[in-house]
Design an enzyme around this catalytic site. Structure first.
Site, PDB file in Angstrom:
ATOM      1  N   GLY A 172       6.655  11.777   5.617  1.00  0.00           N
ATOM      2  CA  GLY A 172       7.048  10.479   6.728  1.00  0.00           C
ATOM      3  C   GLY A 172       6.653   9.389   6.017  1.00  0.00           C
TER       4      GLY A 172
ATOM      5  N   HIS B 104       0.699  -1.523   0.029  1.00  0.00           N
ATOM      6  CA  HIS B 104       0.172   0.089  -0.026  1.00  0.00           C
ATOM      7  C   HIS B 104       1.000   1.361  -0.051  1.00  0.00           C
ATOM      8  CE1 HIS B 104      -3.363   2.684   0.750  1.00  0.00           C
ATOM      9  NE2 HIS B 104      -2.581   3.370   1.839  1.00  0.00           N
TER      10      HIS B 104
HETATM   11  P1  ADP Z   1       6.255   9.142  10.375  1.00  0.00           P
HETATM   12  O1  ADP Z   1       7.295   9.065   9.252  1.00  0.00           O
HETATM   13  O2  ADP Z   1       4.883   9.330   9.845  1.00  0.00           O
HETATM   14  O3  ADP Z   1       6.932  10.506  11.001  1.00  0.00           O
HETATM   15  P2  ADP Z   1       7.005   7.703  12.817  1.00  0.00           P
HETATM   16  O4  ADP Z   1       6.789   6.141  12.797  1.00  0.00           O
HETATM   17  O5  ADP Z   1       8.286   8.630  12.623  1.00  0.00           O
HETATM   18  O6  ADP Z   1       6.554   7.818  11.283  1.00  0.00           O
HETATM   19  O7  ADP Z   1       5.823   8.323  13.864  1.00  0.00           O
HETATM   20  C1  ADP Z   1       4.678   7.722  13.811  1.00  0.00           C
HETATM   21  C2  ADP Z   1       3.721   9.023  14.063  1.00  0.00           C
HETATM   22  O8  ADP Z   1       4.114   9.402  15.325  1.00  0.00           O
HETATM   23  C3  ADP Z   1       3.921  10.097  13.139  1.00  0.00           C
HETATM   24  O9  ADP Z   1       3.295   9.932  12.033  1.00  0.00           O
HETATM   25  C4  ADP Z   1       3.218  11.327  14.052  1.00  0.00           C
HETATM   26  O10 ADP Z   1       1.785  11.260  13.940  1.00  0.00           O
HETATM   27  C5  ADP Z   1       3.630  10.763  15.336  1.00  0.00           C
HETATM   28  N1  ADP Z   1       5.071  11.583  15.901  1.00  0.00           N
HETATM   29  C6  ADP Z   1       6.113  11.010  16.043  1.00  0.00           C
HETATM   30  N2  ADP Z   1       7.127  11.890  16.582  1.00  0.00           N
HETATM   31  C7  ADP Z   1       6.351  12.997  16.916  1.00  0.00           C
HETATM   32  C8  ADP Z   1       6.605  14.332  17.257  1.00  0.00           C
HETATM   33  N3  ADP Z   1       7.819  14.668  17.910  1.00  0.00           N
HETATM   34  N4  ADP Z   1       5.541  15.264  17.482  1.00  0.00           N
HETATM   35  C9  ADP Z   1       4.281  15.031  17.240  1.00  0.00           C
HETATM   36  N5  ADP Z   1       4.005  13.730  16.571  1.00  0.00           N
HETATM   37  C10 ADP Z   1       4.941  12.710  16.455  1.00  0.00           C
END
Ligand code: ADP
Length: 351
Positions: free
Chosen positions: A311, A139
């Site tokens: 992300g 996906h």
């Molecule tokens: P991504 O590549 O989407 O950032 P991650 O696995 O690093 O994926 O993080 C998962 C989710 O956790 C993110 O999509 C976000 O919603 C949340 N997240 C992670 N770190 C933070 C942060 N420092 N502040 C706010 N939200 C965060």
């Protein structure tokens, strides 16, 4: 008067002594065989000639893999097997806990039957995780690759240079997205497979500098200043490459989920044999209901925002794996609208 003469009595005595010795050997063999059977992780049930259970190993007793549903299925298989018919049955028990058992009924050469109870729950769980993972990857890659195809088709239908330039820029973005997902997947599988292999003294200061270096461009673009609270942090024990990857992912998130001009702080504290590396931001924060799930692969609080910021949904899964590989842990404290604090705890160096 004795019925036997002296010689006959002596013969009888020695025969009795031999029989006792043989009996002791047989009993010892039976005890050993029993210990071996009890150590077998699958459950075994042995039946008499009619298929009635006469011996069970511990995993085949009540409280082991067995409850009345399993018991009924085993008895049916034993009766059929004692009559010469081999059989097999898979039981998917809803639980809780959910279990998958494979039962086999095997006729024995001298009559009677053996039932084998194998617990496949862990294998079934791993299969489900793998299937889920493959579906997720498909996906995640389908989205940018699909977008690339549509953009390329649109380019083919246009001769306006400005429109074509705009489309080409979006194509580059989508190609980067696919390539970041593949990079993170490779990194995650390298970290998963690499396990605990490297354990060396790690200069945490160097790890942080390297991680900041990797995030510098993104931070600069958003005018975000990264401050290191302690310029001489304690040394840790572990794999510096994995640690750089974990801290860089935490910093990358701190930058991605903060507003322009915001502050990000990295601090390091050594306590009781551990080193805690903390990355704190004053960004959008994470809703309490999502805190338990953010370390899962591909989980995002806000899909649209994660997509906007490029992300992959794999960053925190990488961080969690690095923490596990080091026998450590990653913790998060966050409030929506106020910011987040991620702490990666790893073993301190004994030197
Ligand atoms: P991504 O590549 O989407 O950032 P991650 O696995 O690093 O994926 O993080 C998962 C989710 O956790 C993110 O999509 C976000 O919603 C949340 N997240 C992670 N770190 C933070 C942060 N420092 N502040 C706010 N939200 C965060």
């Amino acid at each position: 008067m004795s019925l036997f003469g002296r010689r006959e009595r002596d013969d009888l005595r020695s025969e009795l002594a031999i029989s006792r010795a043989q009996l002791r050997v047989c009993e010892q063999d039976a005890r050993r065989l029993r210990a071996v059977l009890d150590a077998v992780p699958v459950g075994l049930v042995l039946s008499d000639l009619d298929g009635k259970p006469v011996l069970r190993t511990p995993p085949a007793r009540q409280g082991g893999h067995v409850d009345h549903l399993v018991e009924d299925a085993v008895e049916q298989l034993l009766v059929a097997a004692a009559a010469g018919t081999r059989g097999e049955r898979r039981l998917d028990l809803v639980g809780p806990p959910a279990r998958v058992l494979l039962l086999k009924g095997i006729p024995l050469a001298d009559g009677g039957a053996l039932a084998v109870i194998e617990d496949l729950s862990e294998r079934a769980r791993l299969d489900a995780v793998r299937t889920d993972f493959v579906a997720n990857i498909s996906h995640e890659l389908k989205t940018p690759i699909g977008a690339l195809a549509v953009l390329a088709e649109t380019v083919a239908d246009h001769d306006d240079v400005d429109v074509m330039r705009g489309l080409a820029e979006r194509m580059v973005e989508e190609a980067h997205r696919a390539s970041s997902t593949i990079d993170d997947l490779l990194e995650l599988s390298r970290i998963e497979l690499g396990g605990r292999a490297v354990r060396e003294v790690v200069d945490v200061g160097m790890v942080i500098s390297e991680a900041i270096h990797r995030t510098a461009l993104a931070a600069e673009r958003q005018d975000i200043h990264i401050t290191v609270a302690d310029p001489h942090p304690p040394k840790a024990m572990g794999d510096s490459r994995q640690l750089v990857s974990a801290v860089a992912n935490l910093l990358d998130n701190a930058v991605k989920y903060s507003d322009t001009g915001s502050e990000v702080t990295v601090s390091v504290v050594g306590t009781d044999g551990w080193v805690d590396i903390t990355v704190a931001d004053r960004g959008i924060g994470i809703p309490t209901r999502d805190l338990d799930r953010i370390f899962e692969r591909f989980y995002r609080v806000d899909r649209a925002r994660s997509r906007e910021t490029g992300g992959t949904g794999l960053g925190l899964a990488i961080v969690r794996h690095v923490a596990n590989n080091h026998g450590g842990v990653v913790r998060v404290q966050s409030r929506e609208g106020e910011g987040s604090v991620f702490t990666l705890r790893i073993p301190a160096s004994e030197d």
